[in-house]
Design a protein around this motif. Structure first.
Motif, PDB file in Angstrom:
ATOM      1  N   PHE A  91      22.351  14.997  -0.135  1.00 33.44           N
ATOM      2  CA  PHE A  91      22.980  14.352  -1.284  1.00 33.44           C
ATOM      3  C   PHE A  91      22.807  12.839  -1.201  1.00 33.44           C
ATOM      4  N   VAL A  92      22.515  12.219  -2.350  1.00 35.33           N
ATOM      5  CA  VAL A  92      22.411  10.754  -2.431  1.00 35.33           C
ATOM      6  C   VAL A  92      23.390  10.278  -3.511  1.00 35.33           C
ATOM      7  N   ALA A  93      24.345   9.457  -3.119  1.00 34.61           N
ATOM      8  CA  ALA A  93      25.325   8.930  -4.068  1.00 34.61           C
ATOM      9  C   ALA A  93      24.637   8.067  -5.120  1.00 34.61           C
ATOM     10  N   ARG A  94      25.203   8.026  -6.312  1.00 36.56           N
ATOM     11  CA  ARG A  94      24.609   7.244  -7.408  1.00 36.56           C
ATOM     12  C   ARG A  94      24.361   5.795  -7.018  1.00 36.56           C
ATOM     13  N   ASP A  95      25.309   5.184  -6.325  1.00 36.71           N
ATOM     14  CA  ASP A  95      25.149   3.764  -5.986  1.00 36.71           C
ATOM     15  C   ASP A  95      24.123   3.530  -4.878  1.00 36.71           C
ATOM     16  N   ALA A  96      23.603   4.591  -4.264  1.00 34.30           N
ATOM     17  CA  ALA A  96      22.581   4.454  -3.230  1.00 34.30           C
ATOM     18  C   ALA A  96      21.174   4.773  -3.746  1.00 34.30           C
ATOM     19  N   ARG A  97      21.057   5.195  -4.985  1.00 33.35           N
ATOM     20  CA  ARG A  97      19.752   5.595  -5.525  1.00 33.35           C
ATOM     21  C   ARG A  97      18.749   4.443  -5.540  1.00 33.35           C
ATOM     22  N   ALA A  98      19.198   3.251  -5.868  1.00 30.06           N
ATOM     23  CA  ALA A  98      18.284   2.102  -5.965  1.00 30.06           C
ATOM     24  C   ALA A  98      17.785   1.633  -4.605  1.00 30.06           C
ATOM     25  N   THR A  99      18.448   2.023  -3.539  1.00 26.53           N
ATOM     26  CA  THR A  99      18.036   1.604  -2.201  1.00 26.53           C
ATOM     27  C   THR A  99      17.467   2.761  -1.376  1.00 26.53           C
ATOM     28  N   THR A 100      17.349   3.925  -1.986  1.00 26.22           N
ATOM     29  CA  THR A 100      16.780   5.091  -1.305  1.00 26.22           C
ATOM     30  C   THR A 100      15.294   5.166  -1.634  1.00 26.22           C
ATOM     31  N   HIS A 101      14.472   4.712  -0.703  1.00 24.16           N
ATOM     32  CA  HIS A 101      13.026   4.702  -0.909  1.00 24.16           C
ATOM     33  C   HIS A 101      12.455   6.091  -0.638  1.00 24.16           C
ATOM     34  N   LEU A 102      11.503   6.471  -1.469  1.00 19.17           N
ATOM     35  CA  LEU A 102      10.875   7.779  -1.344  1.00 19.17           C
ATOM     36  C   LEU A 102       9.579   7.669  -0.566  1.00 19.17           C
ATOM     37  N   ALA A 103       9.224   8.762   0.094  1.00 20.13           N
ATOM     38  CA  ALA A 103       7.988   8.830   0.868  1.00 20.13           C
ATOM     39  C   ALA A 103       7.144   9.993   0.359  1.00 20.13           C
ATOM     40  N   ASP A 104       5.876   9.942   0.666  1.00 23.35           N
ATOM     41  CA  ASP A 104       4.974  11.009   0.268  1.00 23.35           C
ATOM     42  C   ASP A 104       5.507  12.354   0.764  1.00 23.35           C
ATOM     43  N   GLY A 105       5.559  13.325  -0.131  1.00 20.66           N
ATOM     44  CA  GLY A 105       6.016  14.660   0.227  1.00 20.66           C
ATOM     45  C   GLY A 105       7.497  14.913   0.019  1.00 20.66           C
ATOM     46  N   ASP A 106       8.271  13.898  -0.354  1.00 20.79           N
ATOM     47  CA  ASP A 106       9.707  14.094  -0.567  1.00 20.79           C
ATOM     48  C   ASP A 106       9.964  15.046  -1.732  1.00 20.79           C
ATOM     49  N   ALA A 107      11.058  15.770  -1.616  1.00 19.63           N
ATOM     50  CA  ALA A 107      11.500  16.678  -2.670  1.00 19.63           C
ATOM     51  C   ALA A 107      12.818  16.161  -3.236  1.00 19.63           C
ATOM     52  N   VAL A 108      12.811  15.832  -4.518  1.00 19.21           N
ATOM     53  CA  VAL A 108      13.993  15.323  -5.216  1.00 19.21           C
ATOM     54  C   VAL A 108      14.558  16.439  -6.066  1.00 19.21           C
ATOM     55  N   PHE A 109      15.861  16.606  -6.030  1.00 20.88           N
ATOM     56  CA  PHE A 109      16.532  17.600  -6.856  1.00 20.88           C
ATOM     57  C   PHE A 109      17.662  16.929  -7.620  1.00 20.88           C
ATOM     58  N   THR A 110      17.857  17.353  -8.862  1.00 22.75           N
ATOM     59  CA  THR A 110      18.999  16.910  -9.643  1.00 22.75           C
ATOM     60  C   THR A 110      19.808  18.143 -10.011  1.00 22.75           C
ATOM     61  N   PHE A 111      21.120  17.948 -10.130  1.00 28.82           N
ATOM     62  CA  PHE A 111      21.991  19.076 -10.448  1.00 28.82           C
ATOM     63  C   PHE A 111      23.288  18.549 -11.045  1.00 28.82           C
ATOM     64  N   GLN A 112      23.970  19.422 -11.754  1.00 21.49           N
ATOM     65  CA  GLN A 112      25.255  19.055 -12.339  1.00 21.49           C
ATOM     66  C   GLN A 112      26.287  19.018 -11.220  1.00 21.49           C
ATOM     67  N   ALA A 113      26.991  17.919 -11.149  1.00 23.67           N
ATOM     68  CA  ALA A 113      28.065  17.809 -10.163  1.00 23.67           C
ATOM     69  C   ALA A 113      29.221  18.703 -10.580  1.00 23.67           C
ATOM     70  N   ILE A 114      29.824  19.361  -9.618  1.00 24.07           N
ATOM     71  CA  ILE A 114      30.948  20.241  -9.885  1.00 24.07           C
ATOM     72  C   ILE A 114      32.208  19.547  -9.392  1.00 24.07           C
ATOM     73  N   THR A 115      33.160  19.401 -10.269  1.00 28.41           N
ATOM     74  CA  THR A 115      34.414  18.767  -9.890  1.00 28.41           C
ATOM     75  C   THR A 115      35.549  19.757 -10.097  1.00 28.41           C
ATOM     76  N   GLY A 116      36.624  19.468  -9.503  1.00 30.19           N
ATOM     77  CA  GLY A 116      37.787  20.327  -9.667  1.00 30.19           C
ATOM     78  C   GLY A 116      38.590  20.352  -8.388  1.00 30.19           C
ATOM     79  N   GLY A 117      39.582  21.173  -8.405  1.00 32.69           N
ATOM     80  CA  GLY A 117      40.402  21.188  -7.210  1.00 32.69           C
ATOM     81  C   GLY A 117      41.119  22.448  -7.000  1.00 32.69           C
TER      82      GLY A 117
END
Length: 69
Positions: free
Chosen positions: A43-69
């Motif tokens: 998991f990569v927090a939204r505020d860390a996306r701009a500083t998370t550098h990608l490398a060749d072969g990386d796999a990025v996934f997006t998904f709906q966040a689930i909230t609740g309690g």
């Protein structure tokens, strides 16, 4: 400067070397606030996306966040 090959939700993409997770997500055309993200299963927090550098072969996934309690 050479490019890197990554996957975003299983689709192959090529980006410039030095690209960040924020760059990859912006290229997807989806509003970045509408989903959560992970790189190589970590998991990569939204505020860390701009500083998370990608490398060749990386796999990025997006998904709906689930909230609740």
């Amino acid at each position: 400067m050479t490019g890197i090959n990554i996957t975003v939700n299983g689709e192959a993409r090529q980006l410039p070397a030095g690209s960040t997770l924020a760059d990859a997500l912006a290229a997807s055309g989806q509003p970045a606030a509408s989903f959560a993200s992970a790189v190589n299963g970590e998991f990569v927090a939204r505020d860390a996306r701009a500083t998370t550098h990608l490398a060749d072969g990386d796999a990025v996934f997006t998904f709906q966040a689930i909230t609740g309690g």
